[in-house]
Design a protein around this motif. Sequence first.
Motif, short mmCIF file in Angstrom:
data_model
loop_
_atom_site.label_atom_id
_atom_site.label_comp_id
_atom_site.label_asym_id
_atom_site.label_seq_id
_atom_site.Cartn_x
_atom_site.Cartn_y
_atom_site.Cartn_z
N ILE A 138 40.11 38.74 46.52
CA ILE A 138 39.86 40.19 46.55
C ILE A 138 40.50 40.86 45.35
O ILE A 138 39.88 41.68 44.67
CB ILE A 138 40.38 40.80 47.87
CG1 ILE A 138 39.58 40.29 49.07
CG2 ILE A 138 40.34 42.33 47.80
CD1 ILE A 138 40.21 40.60 50.42
N ILE A 139 41.73 40.49 45.05
CA ILE A 139 42.44 41.09 43.92
C ILE A 139 41.75 40.73 42.61
O ILE A 139 41.53 41.60 41.75
CB ILE A 139 43.92 40.64 43.92
CG1 ILE A 139 44.63 41.23 45.15
CG2 ILE A 139 44.62 41.05 42.62
CD1 ILE A 139 45.96 40.58 45.47
N GLU A 140 41.40 39.46 42.44
CA GLU A 140 40.73 39.05 41.21
C GLU A 140 39.37 39.73 41.05
O GLU A 140 38.97 40.08 39.94
CB GLU A 140 40.59 37.52 41.18
CG GLU A 140 41.92 36.83 40.95
CD GLU A 140 41.84 35.32 41.04
OE1 GLU A 140 40.83 34.77 41.58
OE2 GLU A 140 42.81 34.66 40.59
N THR A 149 44.54 46.89 38.30
CA THR A 149 45.20 46.60 37.04
C THR A 149 45.37 45.09 36.81
O THR A 149 45.82 44.38 37.72
CB THR A 149 46.57 47.30 36.93
OG1 THR A 149 47.14 46.98 35.65
CG2 THR A 149 47.52 46.86 38.03
N PRO A 150 45.05 44.63 35.61
CA PRO A 150 45.28 43.22 35.30
C PRO A 150 46.75 42.96 34.91
O PRO A 150 47.13 41.81 34.70
CB PRO A 150 44.35 42.98 34.10
CG PRO A 150 44.21 44.31 33.47
CD PRO A 150 44.31 45.32 34.58
N LEU A 151 47.56 44.01 34.84
CA LEU A 151 48.96 43.85 34.47
C LEU A 151 49.79 43.22 35.59
O LEU A 151 50.88 42.73 35.34
CB LEU A 151 49.56 45.22 34.09
CG LEU A 151 48.91 45.91 32.89
CD1 LEU A 151 49.52 47.30 32.70
CD2 LEU A 151 49.06 45.07 31.64
N LEU A 152 49.28 43.27 36.81
CA LEU A 152 49.97 42.67 37.95
C LEU A 152 49.24 41.41 38.38
O LEU A 152 48.02 41.41 38.51
CB LEU A 152 50.01 43.66 39.13
CG LEU A 152 50.77 44.96 38.90
CD1 LEU A 152 50.54 45.91 40.07
CD2 LEU A 152 52.25 44.69 38.72
N THR A 153 49.98 40.36 38.61
CA THR A 153 49.36 39.12 39.10
C THR A 153 48.98 39.29 40.57
O THR A 153 49.60 40.11 41.28
CB THR A 153 50.31 37.92 38.97
OG1 THR A 153 51.42 38.13 39.87
CG2 THR A 153 50.80 37.72 37.54
N ALA A 188 49.64 52.25 42.70
CA ALA A 188 50.38 51.21 41.98
C ALA A 188 49.46 50.12 41.44
O ALA A 188 49.72 49.56 40.38
CB ALA A 188 51.46 50.62 42.87
N ILE A 189 48.38 49.82 42.16
CA ILE A 189 47.52 48.71 41.74
C ILE A 189 46.30 49.18 40.95
O ILE A 189 45.59 48.37 40.35
CB ILE A 189 47.05 47.87 42.95
CG1 ILE A 189 46.14 48.66 43.88
CG2 ILE A 189 48.23 47.24 43.66
CD1 ILE A 189 45.40 47.83 44.90
#
Length: 192
Positions: A138-140, A149-153, A188-189
Amino acid sequence: MPRGRYQQKQWEVREQAILDTLEVLSAERGFNTITMDDLATTVGISKATLYQHFPSKDEMVSRLLAQHEDRFLDWLDQIGSEPATVRLSHIMLYLLEGHVKPLQGPPGVEIENIMAVFERDRALVERHDEILKQLVAIIEEGQSGGTITPLLTPDAIIAAMFALSKLPEGIRHNPVPLDHIVLFFERAIRAE
């Protein structure tokens, strides 16, 4: 001995009552303080009947954890058509509402005992890994779509979700409403 449908239904209802009681007593006074006698008495059955259903507290813990994992996986399927950011917000709220916290109670050695049961049960570990894979996917998806944001893994986002879900009750409910925590998480995300 084979059971008829009515007997099977009674058996299943009694097993669920045992698991529900374990969860309630655990939240009230802690998992380690609960005895098989406590469970049998609270459910209203004999200790022998309790042992017919579950040979040990560890077996009950495994079954209860499996139920929570299965419910969470089913719930993830239900929200599968939503955009990634919406799904993550729903998941954050689901966690904050305590839907994935079986056997909660006073902190301490209890979590170590519960984790030991979890780690010995291969099926539980596999379901947990499936949950994590779905969260990462889901995040990817959101990152590749430009909404997260791609800054957070993915691991950092998942860790933040579980950390936020463990905020003490007083902080989560008063004065900070759950929807404010979800909003904080969303911001934040979010991709800039």
